[in-house]
Design an enzyme around this catalytic site. Structure first.
Site, PDB file in Angstrom:
ATOM      1  N   GLN A   1      97.552 153.335  46.964  1.00 57.25           N
ATOM      2  CA  GLN A   1      96.088 153.478  46.916  1.00 57.25           C
ATOM      3  C   GLN A   1      95.576 154.462  47.973  1.00 57.25           C
ATOM      4  O   GLN A   1      94.793 155.366  47.672  1.00 57.25           O
ATOM      5  CB  GLN A   1      95.429 152.142  47.205  1.00 57.25           C
ATOM      6  CG  GLN A   1      95.736 151.032  46.255  1.00 57.25           C
ATOM      7  CD  GLN A   1      94.735 149.921  46.449  1.00 57.25           C
ATOM      8  OE1 GLN A   1      93.598 150.035  46.002  1.00 57.25           O
ATOM      9  NE2 GLN A   1      95.123 148.857  47.108  1.00 57.25           N
TER      10      GLN A   1
ATOM     11  N   ASP B   1     112.722 157.357  51.413  1.00 59.27           N
ATOM     12  CA  ASP B   1     112.805 155.927  51.096  1.00 59.27           C
ATOM     13  C   ASP B   1     112.854 155.121  52.398  1.00 59.27           C
ATOM     14  O   ASP B   1     113.861 155.135  53.115  1.00 59.27           O
ATOM     15  CB  ASP B   1     114.061 155.669  50.241  1.00 59.27           C
ATOM     16  CG  ASP B   1     114.181 154.208  49.850  1.00 59.27           C
ATOM     17  OD1 ASP B   1     113.328 153.394  50.273  1.00 59.27           O
ATOM     18  OD2 ASP B   1     115.135 153.872  49.128  1.00 59.27           O
ATOM     19  N   LEU B   2     111.774 154.410  52.666  1.00 63.34           N
ATOM     20  CA  LEU B   2     111.684 153.681  53.942  1.00 63.34           C
ATOM     21  C   LEU B   2     112.559 152.428  53.976  1.00 63.34           C
ATOM     22  O   LEU B   2     112.698 151.812  55.028  1.00 63.34           O
ATOM     23  CB  LEU B   2     110.224 153.307  54.235  1.00 63.34           C
ATOM     24  CG  LEU B   2     109.248 154.479  54.416  1.00 63.34           C
ATOM     25  CD1 LEU B   2     107.852 153.967  54.736  1.00 63.34           C
ATOM     26  CD2 LEU B   2     109.705 155.439  55.510  1.00 63.34           C
TER      27      LEU B   2
ATOM     28  N   ALA C   1     103.976 151.196  52.727  1.00 62.31           N
ATOM     29  CA  ALA C   1     104.268 149.866  53.270  1.00 62.31           C
ATOM     30  C   ALA C   1     104.755 148.970  52.150  1.00 62.31           C
ATOM     31  O   ALA C   1     104.535 149.258  50.967  1.00 62.31           O
ATOM     32  CB  ALA C   1     103.004 149.249  53.883  1.00 62.31           C
TER      33      ALA C   1
ATOM     34  N   ASP D   1      94.714 143.262  58.660  1.00 63.18           N
ATOM     35  CA  ASP D   1      94.022 142.083  59.206  1.00 63.18           C
ATOM     36  C   ASP D   1      94.921 140.847  59.126  1.00 63.18           C
ATOM     37  O   ASP D   1      94.675 139.859  59.808  1.00 63.18           O
ATOM     38  CB  ASP D   1      92.715 141.830  58.436  1.00 63.18           C
ATOM     39  CG  ASP D   1      92.926 141.661  56.938  1.00 63.18           C
ATOM     40  OD1 ASP D   1      93.919 142.206  56.407  1.00 63.18           O
ATOM     41  OD2 ASP D   1      92.112 140.984  56.286  1.00 63.18           O
TER      42      ASP D   1
ATOM     43  N   TYR E   1     104.562 138.856  55.319  1.00 65.14           N
ATOM     44  CA  TYR E   1     103.956 140.204  55.330  1.00 65.14           C
ATOM     45  C   TYR E   1     103.286 140.481  56.687  1.00 65.14           C
ATOM     46  O   TYR E   1     103.540 141.506  57.326  1.00 65.14           O
ATOM     47  CB  TYR E   1     102.946 140.306  54.185  1.00 65.14           C
ATOM     48  CG  TYR E   1     102.050 141.516  54.237  1.00 65.14           C
ATOM     49  CD1 TYR E   1     102.534 142.789  53.920  1.00 65.14           C
ATOM     50  CD2 TYR E   1     100.700 141.397  54.593  1.00 65.14           C
ATOM     51  CE1 TYR E   1     101.696 143.904  53.963  1.00 65.14           C
ATOM     52  CE2 TYR E   1      99.864 142.494  54.634  1.00 65.14           C
ATOM     53  CZ  TYR E   1     100.362 143.747  54.316  1.00 65.14           C
ATOM     54  OH  TYR E   1      99.532 144.847  54.369  1.00 65.14           O
TER      55      TYR E   1
ATOM     56  N   LYS F   1     104.332 143.269  59.531  1.00 64.12           N
ATOM     57  CA  LYS F   1     103.386 144.333  59.931  1.00 64.12           C
ATOM     58  C   LYS F   1     103.145 144.278  61.443  1.00 64.12           C
ATOM     59  O   LYS F   1     103.054 145.317  62.102  1.00 64.12           O
ATOM     60  CB  LYS F   1     102.061 144.200  59.169  1.00 64.12           C
ATOM     61  CG  LYS F   1     102.140 144.488  57.680  1.00 64.12           C
ATOM     62  CD  LYS F   1     102.412 145.952  57.328  1.00 64.12           C
ATOM     63  CE  LYS F   1     101.224 146.863  57.522  1.00 64.12           C
ATOM     64  NZ  LYS F   1     101.505 148.238  57.027  1.00 64.12           N
TER      65      LYS F   1
HETATM   66  N1  NAP Z   1      96.132 146.714  49.974  1.00 63.76           N
HETATM   67  C1  NAP Z   1      95.503 145.973  50.873  1.00 63.76           C
HETATM   68  O1  NAP Z   1      94.684 145.114  50.552  1.00 63.76           O
HETATM   69  C2  NAP Z   1      95.763 146.194  52.340  1.00 63.76           C
HETATM   70  C3  NAP Z   1      95.113 145.367  53.278  1.00 63.76           C
HETATM   71  C4  NAP Z   1      95.349 145.581  54.635  1.00 63.76           C
HETATM   72  C5  NAP Z   1      96.198 146.590  55.047  1.00 63.76           C
HETATM   73  N2  NAP Z   1      96.821 147.375  54.124  1.00 63.76           N
HETATM   74  C6  NAP Z   1      97.717 148.415  54.599  1.00 63.76           C
HETATM   75  O2  NAP Z   1      97.179 149.668  54.195  1.00 63.76           O
HETATM   76  C7  NAP Z   1      98.238 150.590  53.957  1.00 63.76           C
HETATM   77  C8  NAP Z   1      98.053 151.235  52.598  1.00 63.76           C
HETATM   78  O3  NAP Z   1      98.042 150.213  51.623  1.00 63.76           O
HETATM   79  P1  NAP Z   1      97.816 150.504  50.073  1.00 63.76           P
HETATM   80  O4  NAP Z   1      96.830 149.522  49.586  1.00 63.76           O
HETATM   81  O5  NAP Z   1      97.611 151.961  49.845  1.00 63.76           O
HETATM   82  O6  NAP Z   1      99.247 150.047  49.539  1.00 63.76           O
HETATM   83  P2  NAP Z   1      99.937 150.335  48.138  1.00 63.76           P
HETATM   84  O7  NAP Z   1      98.947 150.807  47.146  1.00 63.76           O
HETATM   85  O8  NAP Z   1     100.760 149.155  47.823  1.00 63.76           O
HETATM   86  O9  NAP Z   1     100.872 151.552  48.478  1.00 63.76           O
HETATM   87  C9  NAP Z   1     101.998 151.407  49.299  1.00 63.76           C
HETATM   88  C10 NAP Z   1     102.919 152.553  49.030  1.00 63.76           C
HETATM   89  O10 NAP Z   1     104.092 152.355  49.828  1.00 63.76           O
HETATM   90  C11 NAP Z   1     105.174 152.785  49.041  1.00 63.76           C
HETATM   91  N3  NAP Z   1     106.429 152.167  49.391  1.00 63.76           N
HETATM   92  C12 NAP Z   1     106.818 150.891  49.238  1.00 63.76           C
HETATM   93  N4  NAP Z   1     108.108 150.763  49.552  1.00 63.76           N
HETATM   94  C13 NAP Z   1     108.543 151.986  49.923  1.00 63.76           C
HETATM   95  C14 NAP Z   1     109.792 152.505  50.337  1.00 63.76           C
HETATM   96  N5  NAP Z   1     110.879 151.745  50.410  1.00 63.76           N
HETATM   97  N6  NAP Z   1     109.881 153.822  50.657  1.00 63.76           N
HETATM   98  C15 NAP Z   1     108.797 154.610  50.542  1.00 63.76           C
HETATM   99  N7  NAP Z   1     107.606 154.200  50.128  1.00 63.76           N
HETATM  100  C16 NAP Z   1     107.477 152.892  49.827  1.00 63.76           C
HETATM  101  C17 NAP Z   1     104.839 152.387  47.615  1.00 63.76           C
HETATM  102  O11 NAP Z   1     105.608 153.186  46.751  1.00 63.76           O
HETATM  103  P3  NAP Z   1     105.655 152.944  45.167  1.00 63.76           P
HETATM  104  O12 NAP Z   1     104.324 153.431  44.660  1.00 63.76           O
HETATM  105  O13 NAP Z   1     106.795 153.788  44.738  1.00 63.76           O
HETATM  106  O14 NAP Z   1     105.856 151.478  44.990  1.00 63.76           O
HETATM  107  C18 NAP Z   1     103.353 152.660  47.559  1.00 63.76           C
HETATM  108  O15 NAP Z   1     103.086 153.946  47.063  1.00 63.76           O
HETATM  109  C19 NAP Z   1      99.541 149.801  54.118  1.00 63.76           C
HETATM  110  O16 NAP Z   1     100.022 149.995  55.408  1.00 63.76           O
HETATM  111  C20 NAP Z   1      99.102 148.356  53.985  1.00 63.76           C
HETATM  112  O17 NAP Z   1      99.945 147.479  54.687  1.00 63.76           O
HETATM  113  C21 NAP Z   1      96.612 147.206  52.781  1.00 63.76           C
END
Ligand code: NAP
Length: 299
Positions: A11, A44-45, A68, A110, A133, A137
């Site tokens: 996202q 690839d993390l 993540a 959070d 999770y 983090k």
């Molecule tokens: N979403 C929430 O509500 C939320 C809330 C608080 C904090 N955050 C933090 O905000 C940040 C961005 O979140 P987001 O919502 O954009 O998350 P997201 O949409 O789930 O995107 C996470 C990305 O990380 C990639 N990823 C997962 N495993 C991986 C790996 N082994 N190697 C490389 N890439 C990998 C995924 O790849 P694929 O597309 O290939 O799966 C995905 O594109 C993250 O740090 C998250 O912890 C998110």
């Protein structure tokens, strides 16, 4: 300038690409060509050797880690993988950034808090994660701070949604169109974050001298949209804006058990990021409206 953004298919990563590809959003010192977006195909993390291999031939001035392991419930079963991506990979990225003299901007959550404080969490409040999770983090934050006491920055955000992928907004829109009635928890409170607003804020930060200058102490900042609500209130507003006629009934967390425990109240105080980087924070309703307007156009 070479700026690496990880998680290009997520996202935040996709919101970033949307902004960066709009010329008007880049200043004279920064062009869209400065940004390199990578997904797990390139970096690839989950693999230590993939990370070392990628950075052998690639050097950057800034690394923005949007990737993540974000599946909160599944993490309870995949703790080792979640720990590798959210903790050990972040530690490795910090070490690489440090060796390359690159700045590192990392995103956290959070969910490092237990949600029991009853008042907005500040950056100095003691974390106490209550699920896998959140623990991974937090371990990532701590490892980063240890390896890079200078020249890095962590943003804790919450309840991220966007036009892309699966998130609360897309889930509610799907369920709301399928059903006449839906039950949504109303005893978990927090602040939604529109991923485009967060990406905008990150761009502001990386242009700021306070980030660019050498040897700035590594700091944590909270960021979300303005306003504190329950998931129930969030769902009601989504249906109102989408003109979906679906009754939303409030239920308690107890009535909706999930594999991972969720913190009850994760309001975060955003004063620090506003003060230091002069970030303007939109109200959650106006940002949700922006996202929904874009979604309507995409339909
Ligand atoms: N979403 C929430 O509500 C939320 C809330 C608080 C904090 N955050 C933090 O905000 C940040 C961005 O979140 P987001 O919502 O954009 O998350 P997201 O949409 O789930 O995107 C996470 C990305 O990380 C990639 N990823 C997962 N495993 C991986 C790996 N082994 N190697 C490389 N890439 C990998 C995924 O790849 P694929 O597309 O290939 O799966 C995905 O594109 C993250 O740090 C998250 O912890 C998110």
């Amino acid at each position: 300038m070479r700026i690496l953004v990880t998680g290009k298919n997520g996202q935040l990563g996709r919101s970033f690409q949307k902004i960066v590809s709009t010329e008007t959003k880049t200043d004279n010192n920064q062009s869209p060509n400065d940004f390199i977006f990578v997904g797990r195909e390139e970096l690839d993390l989950s693999s230590k050797s993939s990370i070392s291999h990628y950075f052998k031939n690639n050097k950057f001035d800034i690394i923005i880690n949007c990737a993540a392991y974000t599946q909160v419930d599944r993490a309870e079963q995949e703790a080792e993988l979640a720990n590798q991506i959210n903790h050990l990979a972040v530690k490795q990225l910090a070490s690489i950034a440090s060796n390359q003299w690159a700045k590192l901007l990392h995103i956290s959550t959070d969910y490092v808090f237990d949600g029991e404080s009853g008042k907005p969490f500040t950056e100095t409040d003691t974390p106490n994660p209550i699920n896998v999770y959140g623990r991974t983090k937090l371990a990532g934050e701590k490892a980063l701070q240890k390896v890079m006491p200078m020249n890095a920055l962590i943003i804790r955000t919450s309840w991220v949604y966007s036009e892309y992928g699966n998130n609360f907004v897309s889930t509610m829109l799907r369920l709301g169109r399928e059903r006449d009635e839906l039950s949504v928890v109303n005893d978990q409170m927090g602040s939604p974050t529109y991923a485009t607003d967060l990406a905008d804020a990150i761009l502001e930060i990386i242009r700021h001298n306070k980030f660019r200058d050498e040897d700035q102490t590594t700091q944590i900042y909270n960021y979300s949209n303005e306003g504190e609500i329950s998931w129930h209130e969030f769902a009601k507003e989504i249906f109102k804006l989408a003109e979906i006629d679906c009754k939303v009934s409030p239920i308690t967390t107890q009535q909706y058990p999930t594999p991972a425990k969720r913190p009850r109240n994760t309001f975060m105080n955003r004063n620090k990021i506003v003060k230091v980087f002069n970030i303007k924070i939109s109200n959650w309703k106006s940002s949700l409206n922006t996202c929904m307007t874009i979604l309507k156009k995409l339909q």
